[in-house]
Design an enzyme around this catalytic site. Sequence first.
Site, PDB file in Angstrom:
ATOM      1  N   GLU A  58      25.352  62.516  47.296  1.00  0.00           N
ATOM      2  CA  GLU A  58      25.587  63.752  46.552  1.00  0.00           C
ATOM      3  C   GLU A  58      24.846  64.914  47.228  1.00  0.00           C
ATOM      4  O   GLU A  58      23.648  64.820  47.497  1.00  0.00           O
ATOM      5  CB  GLU A  58      25.108  63.580  45.105  1.00  0.00           C
ATOM      6  CG  GLU A  58      25.905  62.514  44.348  1.00  0.00           C
ATOM      7  CD  GLU A  58      25.197  62.005  43.108  1.00  0.00           C
ATOM      8  OE1 GLU A  58      24.083  62.488  42.823  1.00  0.00           O
ATOM      9  OE2 GLU A  58      25.748  61.109  42.435  1.00  0.00           O
ATOM     10  N   GLU A  84      27.524  57.184  41.019  1.00  0.00           N
ATOM     11  CA  GLU A  84      26.777  56.254  41.863  1.00  0.00           C
ATOM     12  C   GLU A  84      27.421  54.874  41.882  1.00  0.00           C
ATOM     13  O   GLU A  84      27.414  54.184  42.908  1.00  0.00           O
ATOM     14  CB  GLU A  84      25.328  56.161  41.375  1.00  0.00           C
ATOM     15  CG  GLU A  84      24.483  57.384  41.659  1.00  0.00           C
ATOM     16  CD  GLU A  84      24.697  58.524  40.675  1.00  0.00           C
ATOM     17  OE1 GLU A  84      24.138  59.609  40.880  1.00  0.00           O
ATOM     18  OE2 GLU A  84      25.446  58.311  39.695  1.00  0.00           O
ATOM     19  N   PHE A 142      17.914  60.461  43.422  1.00  0.00           N
ATOM     20  CA  PHE A 142      16.645  60.095  42.807  1.00  0.00           C
ATOM     21  C   PHE A 142      16.692  58.598  42.515  1.00  0.00           C
ATOM     22  O   PHE A 142      17.703  58.100  42.015  1.00  0.00           O
ATOM     23  CB  PHE A 142      16.434  60.848  41.491  1.00  0.00           C
ATOM     24  CG  PHE A 142      16.219  62.320  41.642  1.00  0.00           C
ATOM     25  CD1 PHE A 142      14.940  62.868  41.602  1.00  0.00           C
ATOM     26  CD2 PHE A 142      17.295  63.183  41.796  1.00  0.00           C
ATOM     27  CE1 PHE A 142      14.746  64.234  41.734  1.00  0.00           C
ATOM     28  CE2 PHE A 142      17.109  64.549  41.923  1.00  0.00           C
ATOM     29  CZ  PHE A 142      15.828  65.074  41.901  1.00  0.00           C
ATOM     30  N   ASP A 186      15.557  57.031  40.230  1.00  0.00           N
ATOM     31  CA  ASP A 186      15.777  56.811  38.800  1.00  0.00           C
ATOM     32  C   ASP A 186      17.245  56.567  38.468  1.00  0.00           C
ATOM     33  O   ASP A 186      17.560  55.952  37.450  1.00  0.00           O
ATOM     34  CB  ASP A 186      15.294  58.033  38.008  1.00  0.00           C
ATOM     35  CG  ASP A 186      13.982  58.583  38.505  1.00  0.00           C
ATOM     36  OD1 ASP A 186      12.979  58.492  37.792  1.00  0.00           O
ATOM     37  OD2 ASP A 186      13.957  59.141  39.624  1.00  0.00           O
ATOM     38  N   PHE A 187      18.149  57.062  39.314  1.00  0.00           N
ATOM     39  CA  PHE A 187      19.577  56.947  39.024  1.00  0.00           C
ATOM     40  C   PHE A 187      20.129  55.547  39.282  1.00  0.00           C
ATOM     41  O   PHE A 187      21.317  55.295  39.079  1.00  0.00           O
ATOM     42  CB  PHE A 187      20.373  57.949  39.873  1.00  0.00           C
ATOM     43  CG  PHE A 187      20.021  59.398  39.622  1.00  0.00           C
ATOM     44  CD1 PHE A 187      19.216  59.785  38.564  1.00  0.00           C
ATOM     45  CD2 PHE A 187      20.511  60.388  40.468  1.00  0.00           C
ATOM     46  CE1 PHE A 187      18.894  61.125  38.348  1.00  0.00           C
ATOM     47  CE2 PHE A 187      20.198  61.735  40.254  1.00  0.00           C
ATOM     48  CZ  PHE A 187      19.389  62.092  39.195  1.00  0.00           C
ATOM     49  N   HIS A 220      13.422  61.654  36.487  1.00  0.00           N
ATOM     50  CA  HIS A 220      13.521  62.120  37.874  1.00  0.00           C
ATOM     51  C   HIS A 220      12.188  61.997  38.619  1.00  0.00           C
ATOM     52  O   HIS A 220      12.014  62.620  39.664  1.00  0.00           O
ATOM     53  CB  HIS A 220      13.948  63.598  37.920  1.00  0.00           C
ATOM     54  CG  HIS A 220      15.341  63.861  37.464  1.00  0.00           C
ATOM     55  ND1 HIS A 220      15.720  63.782  36.151  1.00  0.00           N
ATOM     56  CD2 HIS A 220      16.456  64.207  38.160  1.00  0.00           C
ATOM     57  CE1 HIS A 220      17.006  64.078  36.046  1.00  0.00           C
ATOM     58  NE2 HIS A 220      17.468  64.337  37.256  1.00  0.00           N
TER      59      HIS A 220
END
Length: 321
Positions: A16, A47, A70, A72-73, A116
């Site tokens: 992205e 994702e 990130f 976290d994703f 994040h």
Amino acid sequence: MAHEMRENEDVFYMGEDVADYGGIFDSTQGLLDEFGRDRIMDVPISETAYLGAAVGAAQEGMRPIAELMFVDFFGVAMDQIYNQLAKNTYMSGGNVNVPLVLTAAVGGTYNDAAQHSQTLYGTFAHIPGLKLVVPSTAYDAKGLMHNAIRDDDPVMYLFHKRLMGIGWMPAPDGPKTPVPETDYTIPFGSADIKREGADVTIVTLGLHVHRALAAAKSLMADGIDVEVIDLRTLVPLDTDTIVESVRKTGRLVVVDEDYQSFGVTGEIIASVADRDLGALDAVERVAVPDVPIPYARPMEDEVIPDATDIEESVRKVVSPK
């Protein structure tokens, strides 16, 4: 990455905001101009879809680098990472390789709240099948990336946001090491002793290598000589270097920006205890307490370890109660 793309047309980059924008952390600046949109691909915010596509491309013989903006994703693509990327070579009986590099930004210290700002080293080190890379300097970042792209197994390449040196989030000076223009590799499973010392061993990685070095400099004024080990890779883990250092110093402090429970700090200490429990005279671990990373700056500063926290832990093992 550009060097590997010039050498091998099967290498491409997807993620992205990696093409026109040049990467949210400036990590792909200039690649679109040189390689075009067929090899520097902006993808939709899905994702699950693009990491699944990257796994398929790798299994068909290409060498994708896929960016998870990130770390976290990962939750929305957990099946692609945990059950496909990590396991498909094993599940196929070795009939397919998955030579994919999955990059992701980790870490806090810039006030972007609980979704994040995580580090999550332990989450990925826990699953068999993934190699896990965490550079702390520009020199290491390049050598480890060359090795990651050329590896026939899946590699997670985690970089700390604070080390990227972007304008609105300046890096400390420590990561800004000279980088040769020629290609070179740093082998996985080879920790680096960033500072030699005789009294205490600090084991850490990423941003906290530089915070440990700052603590070591401060402690030297009181005659405490600290050895700082930069793991560079978690999987494979260079236990030999850690144990050899602890046999010299007798004291171990493990520093991590991941959560404390069930994480890297506990694993490092357990690994040393398994190999040579008698070498350990004192142990401390420094990590994020088991709470979501706060948004408010004073609260985030409280939970993420800094050089002062590391220094305090070193003093504890030097003068235990």
